[in-house]
Design an enzyme around this catalytic site. Structure first.
Site: not given
Ligand SMILES: NC(=O)c1ccc[n+]([C@@H]2O[C@H](COP(=O)([O-])OP(=O)(O)OC[C@H]3O[C@@H](n4cnc5c(N)ncnc54)[C@H](O)[C@@H]3O)[C@@H](O)[C@H]2O)c1
Ligand SMILES: [Zn+2]
Length: 330
Positions: A88, A110, A152, A194, A204, A208, A212, A215, A219, A232
């Site tokens: 939990r 999130k 971003e 942020k 949101e 918040r 977006n 976005h 999206h 993204h």
């Molecule tokens: N929770 C939230 O508020 C929120 C906000 C925005 C995005 N997201 C989520 O985040 C995800 C995207 O995250 P991302 O863009 O970091 O992608 P990711 O986590 O897939 O990382 C991108 C690639 O980079 C590699 N990598 C990571 N760190 C590295 C480093 N230091 N050196 C070399 N390679 C490295 C990873 O292994 C991966 O292959 C999506 O699933 C999205 O939905 C969440």
């Molecule tokens: Zn974004």
């Protein structure tokens, strides 16, 4: 935060890519075996969370456990969701290793995973105990990933800080060279923006929404290309350009600001093509988006670089025009 303030048992969740490059740096954080989950958005799903539970239960992880998520947004979202739900809820420390994760996904609480029928449909709000963002970790990040995160940061400038925007314009080459001091500054300011917004509006319903910006169309572009064509941030770059055009057409966003945004995004490098996509597909995808509440689209409009407002009267026609203005077909 001091290391000895963390609850006794720490379990690192990471992926093989990140662990191969940076695992050594975290070696003395814990004696437990790292829990490595496969790399990739397609593994951001419930069964992967199950693998984390399995590892925790096998190691008899009790309530005095902290999960340390070391990776990009995918690792952070999955590990954070495991932490939100295991027993939990146990604390999570986010150690984001992509620029996107450092400025965006690791902050705000999130967490969650995708469902076969849609992105991020399963999740929770689970604020991290701490977020440790080290710009040095970004030295190994592929250039395209780095750039995707930087869009971003551009967004934060447009929604809340003209000085941040101007710093990006002035220091772009050094930022692309991953100058740690410059990175620390822009990451810090982005997190602050942020965090400020999230603090007043965790779920949101109001402020918040500004996050977006770019976005809505972003999206839509990701969805109509089945999440394969764009990182993204790249889709958000197009979305911001379209939002600028829409604002300009309404007389709400100055032309010189539209030009400045366009110039910065062009200077940052090439984006995947959009000329084969149609404005109609974008409008249709927006209709299916989560940002439509009770049939009403909450659209974030920039009124100047550094300022936004949310409007609910944007028409399909305006969206289609904006999509065409950034290069989509009629
Ligand atoms: N929770 C939230 O508020 C929120 C906000 C925005 C995005 N997201 C989520 O985040 C995800 C995207 O995250 P991302 O863009 O970091 O992608 P990711 O986590 O897939 O990382 C991108 C690639 O980079 C590699 N990598 C990571 N760190 C590295 C480093 N230091 N050196 C070399 N390679 C490295 C990873 O292994 C991966 O292959 C999506 O699933 C999205 O939905 C969440
Ligand atoms: Zn974004």
């Amino acid at each position: 935060m001091q290391r000895d303030q963390l609850p006794r048992r720490r379990f690192v969740v990471s992926n093989p890519t990140v662990w191969r490059l940076h695992g050594e740096a975290f070696g003395n954080l814990t004696r437990e075996e790292p829990i490595l989950i496969p790399d990739g958005e397609r593994f951001k799903q419930v069964p992967t969370v199950g693998r984390i539970y399995d590892a925790l239960i096998r190691a008899s992880a009790d309530r005095a456990t902290t999960i340390v998520a070391v990776g990009g947004g995918v690792v952070g979202d999955i590990a954070g969701f495991a932490a939100a739900t295991y027993l939990r809820g146990v604390p999570v420390v986010q150690v984001p290793t992509t620029l996107l994760a450092q400025v965006d996904s690791a902050i705000g609480g999130k967490v969650g995973v995708n469902h076969a029928l849609g992105k991020n449909l399963i999740g929770a709000f689970h604020q991290p105990l701490a977020v440790v963002a080290d710009p040095d970790l970004l030295a190994t990040l592929p250039r395209r990933e780095f750039r995707a995160g930087l869009y971003e940061v551009v967004k934060y400038g447009v929604i809340a800080s003209r000085p941040l925007f101007d710093r990006l314009v002035a220091d772009l080459p050094a930022i692309f060279n991953r100058d740690p001091a410059l990175l620390a500054a822009i990451i810090g300011e982005s997190c602050q923006i942020k965090a400020t917004v999230v603090e007043v509006d965790e779920r949101e319903t109001g402020p918040r929404r500004a996050l977006n910006f770019g976005h809505t169309i972003g999206h839509a572009l990701e969805a109509i290309t089945k999440y394969k064509r764009f990182r993204h941030g790249e889709a958000v770059a197009y979305g911001m350009l379209a939002a600028a055009e829409l604002g300009l057409a309404r007389g709400a966003f100055p032309e010189k600001d539209r030009d400045a945004l366009r110039a910065l995004i062009v200077k940052m490098g090439p984006l995947p093509a959009v000329a084969d996509l149609s404005a109609g597909q974008v409008v249709e995808a927006i209709g299916r988006d989560k940002k439509v509440v009770d049939g009403r689209l909450h659209y974030v409009l920039a009124t100047a670089i550094g300022q936004t407002t949310t409007v609910t009267d944007v028409t399909s026609d305006e969206l289609a025009q904006a999509a065409q203005a950034i290069g989509l077909q009629a």
